[in-house]
Scaffold this motif. Structure first.
Motif, PDB file in Angstrom:
ATOM      1  N   GLY A  33       0.814  -1.213   0.000  1.00 45.85           N
ATOM      2  CA  GLY A  33       0.000   0.000   0.000  1.00 45.85           C
ATOM      3  C   GLY A  33       0.842   1.253   0.000  1.00 45.85           C
ATOM      4  N   GLU A  34       1.889   1.276   0.834  1.00 47.00           N
ATOM      5  CA  GLU A  34       2.772   2.436   0.878  1.00 47.00           C
ATOM      6  C   GLU A  34       3.459   2.648  -0.466  1.00 47.00           C
ATOM      7  OE1 GLU A  34       6.964   3.763   2.995  1.00 47.00           O
ATOM      8  OE2 GLU A  34       5.468   2.723   4.220  1.00 47.00           O
ATOM      9  N   ALA A  35       3.981   1.572  -1.041  1.00 45.79           N
ATOM     10  CA  ALA A  35       4.671   1.684  -2.327  1.00 45.79           C
ATOM     11  C   ALA A  35       3.737   2.218  -3.412  1.00 45.79           C
ATOM     12  CB  ALA A  35       5.243   0.328  -2.737  1.00 45.79           C
ATOM     13  N   ALA A  36       2.488   1.756  -3.416  1.00 42.01           N
ATOM     14  CA  ALA A  36       1.532   2.207  -4.421  1.00 42.01           C
ATOM     15  C   ALA A  36       1.209   3.691  -4.259  1.00 42.01           C
ATOM     16  CB  ALA A  36       0.251   1.375  -4.331  1.00 42.01           C
ATOM     17  N   LEU A  37       0.965   4.113  -3.032  1.00 44.19           N
ATOM     18  CA  LEU A  37       0.613   5.509  -2.777  1.00 44.19           C
ATOM     19  C   LEU A  37       1.772   6.454  -3.100  1.00 44.19           C
ATOM     20  CD1 LEU A  37      -1.265   4.891   0.568  1.00 44.19           C
ATOM     21  CD2 LEU A  37      -2.306   5.929  -1.460  1.00 44.19           C
ATOM     22  N   VAL A  38       2.969   6.092  -2.659  1.00 44.48           N
ATOM     23  CA  VAL A  38       4.128   6.945  -2.933  1.00 44.48           C
ATOM     24  C   VAL A  38       4.484   6.894  -4.414  1.00 44.48           C
ATOM     25  CG1 VAL A  38       6.542   7.393  -2.352  1.00 44.48           C
ATOM     26  CG2 VAL A  38       4.958   6.668  -0.570  1.00 44.48           C
ATOM     27  N   GLY A  39       4.271   5.734  -5.043  1.00 47.26           N
ATOM     28  CA  GLY A  39       4.504   5.631  -6.478  1.00 47.26           C
ATOM     29  C   GLY A  39       3.584   6.534  -7.274  1.00 47.26           C
ATOM     30  N   VAL A  40       2.310   6.597  -6.890  1.00 46.76           N
ATOM     31  CA  VAL A  40       1.369   7.508  -7.555  1.00 46.76           C
ATOM     32  C   VAL A  40       1.798   8.956  -7.347  1.00 46.76           C
ATOM     33  CG1 VAL A  40      -1.015   8.359  -7.554  1.00 46.76           C
ATOM     34  CG2 VAL A  40      -0.569   5.909  -7.459  1.00 46.76           C
ATOM     35  N   SER A  41       2.269   9.265  -6.143  1.00 46.90           N
ATOM     36  CA  SER A  41       2.725  10.641  -5.881  1.00 46.90           C
ATOM     37  C   SER A  41       3.926  10.989  -6.753  1.00 46.90           C
ATOM     38  CB  SER A  41       3.053  10.830  -4.392  1.00 46.90           C
ATOM     39  OG  SER A  41       4.249  10.169  -4.033  1.00 46.90           O
ATOM     40  N   ALA A  42       4.827  10.031  -6.976  1.00 48.33           N
ATOM     41  CA  ALA A  42       5.965  10.273  -7.869  1.00 48.33           C
ATOM     42  C   ALA A  42       5.496  10.532  -9.291  1.00 48.33           C
ATOM     43  CB  ALA A  42       6.920   9.077  -7.838  1.00 48.33           C
ATOM     44  N   ALA A  43       4.520   9.749  -9.747  1.00 46.47           N
ATOM     45  CA  ALA A  43       3.987   9.936 -11.099  1.00 46.47           C
ATOM     46  C   ALA A  43       3.355  11.314 -11.257  1.00 46.47           C
ATOM     47  CB  ALA A  43       2.970   8.839 -11.410  1.00 46.47           C
ATOM     48  N   VAL A  44       2.616  11.745 -10.227  1.00 47.08           N
ATOM     49  CA  VAL A  44       1.996  13.076 -10.264  1.00 47.08           C
ATOM     50  C   VAL A  44       3.068  14.160 -10.309  1.00 47.08           C
ATOM     51  CG1 VAL A  44       0.599  14.709  -8.933  1.00 47.08           C
ATOM     52  CG2 VAL A  44      -0.121  12.324  -9.116  1.00 47.08           C
ATOM     53  N   ALA A  45       4.124  13.986  -9.513  1.00 46.07           N
ATOM     54  CA  ALA A  45       5.197  14.985  -9.477  1.00 46.07           C
ATOM     55  C   ALA A  45       5.915  15.087 -10.817  1.00 46.07           C
ATOM     56  CB  ALA A  45       6.193  14.636  -8.377  1.00 46.07           C
ATOM     57  N   PHE A  46       6.093  13.963 -11.496  1.00 40.78           N
ATOM     58  CA  PHE A  46       6.727  13.988 -12.808  1.00 40.78           C
ATOM     59  C   PHE A  46       5.801  14.594 -13.865  1.00 40.78           C
ATOM     60  CE2 PHE A  46       9.574  10.398 -11.328  1.00 40.78           C
ATOM     61  CZ  PHE A  46      10.753  11.104 -11.484  1.00 40.78           C
ATOM     62  N   ALA A  47       4.516  14.271 -13.785  1.00 43.99           N
ATOM     63  CA  ALA A  47       3.579  14.680 -14.835  1.00 43.99           C
ATOM     64  C   ALA A  47       3.152  16.142 -14.710  1.00 43.99           C
ATOM     65  CB  ALA A  47       2.346  13.772 -14.802  1.00 43.99           C
ATOM     66  N   TRP A  48       2.921  16.613 -13.496  1.00 46.73           N
ATOM     67  CA  TRP A  48       2.440  17.984 -13.284  1.00 46.73           C
ATOM     68  C   TRP A  48       3.286  18.679 -12.211  1.00 46.73           C
ATOM     69  CZ3 TRP A  48      -1.111  13.802 -13.125  1.00 46.73           C
ATOM     70  CH2 TRP A  48      -1.861  13.653 -14.292  1.00 46.73           C
ATOM     71  N   PRO A  49       4.550  18.932 -12.498  1.00 46.68           N
ATOM     72  CA  PRO A  49       5.454  19.445 -11.447  1.00 46.68           C
ATOM     73  C   PRO A  49       5.117  20.838 -10.949  1.00 46.68           C
ATOM     74  CG  PRO A  49       6.513  19.504 -13.595  1.00 46.68           C
ATOM     75  CD  PRO A  49       5.233  18.758 -13.786  1.00 46.68           C
ATOM     76  N   HIS A  50       4.425  21.640 -11.733  1.00 46.59           N
ATOM     77  CA  HIS A  50       4.210  23.036 -11.352  1.00 46.59           C
ATOM     78  C   HIS A  50       2.743  23.367 -11.089  1.00 46.59           C
ATOM     79  CE1 HIS A  50       8.374  23.586 -12.383  1.00 46.59           C
ATOM     80  NE2 HIS A  50       8.155  23.222 -13.645  1.00 46.59           N
ATOM     81  N   SER A  51       1.917  22.367 -10.967  1.00 48.48           N
ATOM     82  CA  SER A  51       0.492  22.597 -10.727  1.00 48.48           C
ATOM     83  C   SER A  51       0.212  22.803  -9.243  1.00 48.48           C
ATOM     84  CB  SER A  51      -0.320  21.410 -11.237  1.00 48.48           C
ATOM     85  OG  SER A  51      -1.665  21.495 -10.824  1.00 48.48           O
ATOM     86  N   THR A  52      -0.716  23.712  -8.950  1.00 47.69           N
ATOM     87  CA  THR A  52      -1.110  23.935  -7.551  1.00 47.69           C
ATOM     88  C   THR A  52      -1.711  22.670  -6.951  1.00 47.69           C
ATOM     89  OG1 THR A  52      -1.538  26.267  -8.009  1.00 47.69           O
ATOM     90  CG2 THR A  52      -2.527  25.340  -6.013  1.00 47.69           C
ATOM     91  N   GLY A  53      -2.497  21.970  -7.764  1.00 53.51           N
ATOM     92  CA  GLY A  53      -3.097  20.737  -7.275  1.00 53.51           C
ATOM     93  C   GLY A  53      -2.085  19.666  -6.934  1.00 53.51           C
ATOM     94  N   THR A  54      -0.914  19.725  -7.585  1.00 46.05           N
ATOM     95  CA  THR A  54       0.125  18.740  -7.314  1.00 46.05           C
ATOM     96  C   THR A  54       0.578  18.798  -5.864  1.00 46.05           C
ATOM     97  OG1 THR A  54       0.915  18.715  -9.600  1.00 46.05           O
ATOM     98  CG2 THR A  54       2.486  18.031  -7.914  1.00 46.05           C
ATOM     99  N   VAL A  55       0.699  19.996  -5.317  1.00 48.09           N
ATOM    100  CA  VAL A  55       1.133  20.140  -3.928  1.00 48.09           C
ATOM    101  C   VAL A  55       0.176  19.414  -3.000  1.00 48.09           C
ATOM    102  CG1 VAL A  55       1.499  21.775  -2.046  1.00 48.09           C
ATOM    103  CG2 VAL A  55       2.316  22.319  -4.348  1.00 48.09           C
ATOM    104  N   TYR A  56      -1.109  19.635  -3.165  1.00 50.37           N
ATOM    105  CA  TYR A  56      -2.091  18.978  -2.298  1.00 50.37           C
ATOM    106  C   TYR A  56      -2.129  17.471  -2.545  1.00 50.37           C
ATOM    107  CZ  TYR A  56      -3.860  23.366  -0.473  1.00 50.37           C
ATOM    108  OH  TYR A  56      -3.976  24.561   0.179  1.00 50.37           O
TER     109      TYR A  56
END
Length: 232
Positions: A110-133
């Motif tokens: 579960g941890e790996a999946a959640l942090v993995g999704v967060s990494a994907a979001v950071a790569f895909a939308w690095p400068h979006s306000t929604g990315t921070v949240y």
């Protein structure tokens, strides 16, 4: 003595013993915590998503209007961490009475999946306000899930996210204090692991952005999910 009496007793197979000991697993997760807090504090607006002690203090700073701190960011982290801890508690109620190996591995998946999704979001939308949240919510939830499990596992001096009591024990129960220092190696290793994770995480954030340290953290959790045992 009969041949039956001379024969050695057959060895019993213990599924819990297969894999990496929990002490090593938790020390590696402490490194991961340093990575994740480096990402959250340096890259997400001075908020912690692993260290909730620091987060409560940060919330107080933000509530008082101190510059550089955000009540919404910190409240999001605290709320998602608590939701993750609730999930971890429910998981413990369902599978925690069985094999610790299976329960630990489920949490790490579960941890790996959640942090993995967060990494994907950071790569895909690095400068979006929604990315921070999104990153605060995903990593905070993952850390809550993990902390609930670590608490139930009850391995002494290895909480993976906070060091205050570890440092207290290291000093007060040392040979200079009132103890023998028999747990000093484990406590020292925990401090070094957190420091190493924070140092690596800070370097990666400063030079490579948020996605890479999160990807490394997710990969580490995924590997541990495969190799963790149920023995201390």
């Amino acid at each position: 003595m009969s041949p039956a009496e001379e024969a050695p007793a057959p060895k019993t197979h213990d599924p819990e013993a297969r894999g990496m000991r929990l002490v090593l697993v938790l020390l590696t997760l402490t490194v991961v915590s340093g990575l994740i807090d480096a990402v959250s504090y340096l890259g997400l607006g001075h908020v912690f998503t692993a260290n909730m002690t620091g987060n409560v203090v940060v919330l107080g700073f933000a509530a008082a209007g101190a510059p550089g701190f955000s009540v919404p960011h910190t409240a999001t982290s605290l709320g998602c961490f608590l939701l993750g801890a609730v999930t971890g508690g429910r998981l413990a109620a369902r599978v925690g009475r069985g094999r610790r190996r299976r329960w630990t591995r489920l949490t790490l998946v579960g941890e790996a999946a959640l942090v993995g999704v967060s990494a994907a979001v950071a790569f895909a939308w690095p400068h979006s306000t929604g990315t921070v949240y999104a990153l605060i919510a995903l990593t905070g939830y993952a850390m809550g899930l993990r902390n609930a499990t670590v608490r139930k596992l009850g391995v002494a001096d290895l909480t993976t996210t906070v060091l205050t009591m570890t440092l207290t024990g290291l000093a007060s129960e040392s040979r200079l204090g009132d103890g023998t220092g028999h747990r000093s190696p484990r406590r020292t290793a925990s401090v070094i692991a957190m420091l190493a994770g924070a140092c690596l995480g800070a370097w990666l954030v400063l030079h490579h952005g948020l996605g890479l340290p999160l990807a490394i953290a997710a990969a580490a959790s995924a590997v541990l999910a495969v190799v963790a045992s149920g023995r201390e």
